[in-house]
Motif scaffolding. Structure first.
Motif, PDB file in Angstrom:
ATOM      1  N   SER A  57      -1.465 141.326  44.372  1.00 47.19           N
ATOM      2  CA  SER A  57      -2.637 140.980  43.288  1.00 47.19           C
ATOM      3  C   SER A  57      -2.359 139.567  43.117  1.00 47.19           C
ATOM      4  CB  SER A  57      -2.605 141.960  42.380  1.00 47.19           C
ATOM      5  OG  SER A  57      -1.520 141.886  41.539  1.00 47.19           O
ATOM      6  N   THR A  58      -3.302 139.155  42.237  1.00 48.70           N
ATOM      7  CA  THR A  58      -3.088 137.561  41.659  1.00 48.70           C
ATOM      8  C   THR A  58      -2.013 137.513  40.901  1.00 48.70           C
ATOM      9  OG1 THR A  58      -5.561 137.437  41.914  1.00 48.70           O
ATOM     10  CG2 THR A  58      -4.373 135.570  40.492  1.00 48.70           C
ATOM     11  N   ARG A  59      -1.714 138.553  40.012  1.00 51.92           N
ATOM     12  CA  ARG A  59      -0.510 138.384  38.928  1.00 51.92           C
ATOM     13  C   ARG A  59       0.717 138.577  39.638  1.00 51.92           C
ATOM     14  NH1 ARG A  59       0.056 143.517  35.017  1.00 51.92           N
ATOM     15  NH2 ARG A  59       0.406 144.445  37.035  1.00 51.92           N
ATOM     16  N   GLN A  61       1.188 137.454  42.730  1.00 50.35           N
ATOM     17  CA  GLN A  61       1.276 136.063  43.578  1.00 50.35           C
ATOM     18  C   GLN A  61       1.497 134.951  42.677  1.00 50.35           C
ATOM     19  OE1 GLN A  61      -2.644 135.212  45.552  1.00 50.35           O
ATOM     20  NE2 GLN A  61      -2.268 136.905  47.057  1.00 50.35           N
TER      21      GLN A  61
END
Length: 272
Positions: A57-59, A61
């Motif tokens: 997920s973006t977090r 990453q």
């Protein structure tokens, strides 16, 4: 009809039919209308699944990118510290030498003894003797104990010698000599630390060898080094003196908390 009319005549006037012209071939790659409509109405294939960091997920990453940046900075700092440690003295090392030494010692120490133009060509043995008080209250001075020879015998024939057997005494003595002047006096805070460290190792080794005897304790110790040149190979014309050279340090008093017997006596007295 003439040759361009589609019919010809034979002698006698009879008409001879000519074959119909061949049909034009379809353009290469052209698909029938039905196939084109089916392709147009078919759903596109699903994209392949994401793998690696892209699957996070973006977090996560962002967290991975921050961790990678921290590791990269740490590696660059370490390489820079090692470079400054082995580099010749310069403005940076003079201004930040203490910080560089704190980063390097003791885990990352580097030296050029193996690859230098003049590598170490001496065998250096560490010897120690002690002034002990026996269980009868007598004071005597022991002979010299060759601790380096003891380590050599422990390593010889051992396929997996311990780090302590190989390096503890040698590195402690190197630390001591590098932080003391020619008279054996400490230079700076590290000199006092190296003296304490070496003294404790020597006292423990003397107790292990039973230098004071049963019930006795070590009161003072004296350490010396014996340097002997490595003999040149048989084909060499070099001549070196094989006579050992001694460097003897002053006597050191042993604090009460650095010997087993004295520490036990102090503990017993405190318990009372």
């Amino acid at each position: 009809m003439d040759a361009y009319g589609g019919h010809g005549t034979q002698d006698g006037g009879a008409e001879v039919p000519r074959p119909d012209p061949a049909p034009r071939p379809e353009p290469e790659g052209a698909a029938p209308a039905e196939a084109a409509e089916a392709l147009a109405s078919a759903e596109p294939p699903p994209p392949p699944p994401r793998t690696g960091v892209a699957a996070l997920s973006t977090r996560y990453q962002i967290g991975a990118a921050v961790a990678l940046a921290v590791v990269a900075v740490a590696v660059c700092v370490h390489i820079g510290m090692v470079f400054l440690h082995v580099a010749p003295s310069n403005t940076v090392t003079k201004a930040h030498g203490e910080a560089i030494d704190e980063w390097i010692y003791p885990e990352f120490e580097q030296n050029w003894k193996l690859f230098a133009p003049n590598p170490l060509q001496q065998n250096i043995a560490v010897e120690v003797r002690a002034e002990v008080r026996t269980a009868d209250g007598e004071t005597r001075t022991t002979g010299w104990y060759d601790l380096s020879a003891e380590d050599g015998r422990a390593i010889d024939g051992n396929p997996l010698p311990s780090h302590t057997q190989q390096n503890e005494l040698r590195r402690a003595f190197d630390f001591f000599t590098n932080t003391h002047n020619a008279d054996g006096r400490p230079v700076g805070v590290r000199g006092t630390l190296s003296e304490t460290y070496l003294r404790r190792i020597l006292v423990l080794r003397l107790e292990r060898d039973g230098a004071a005897g049963p019930g006795g304790d070590v009161r003072r110790i004296q350490v010396r080094s014996r340097s002997t040149a490595v003999p040149p190979p048989s084909w060499s014309r070099e001549r070196v003196s094989l006579k050992p050279v001694y460097r003897t340090m002053p006597w050191w008093d042993v604090p009460a908390d650095e010997t087993t017997t004295q520490a036990q006596a102090a503990a017993a007295g405190g318990a009372r």
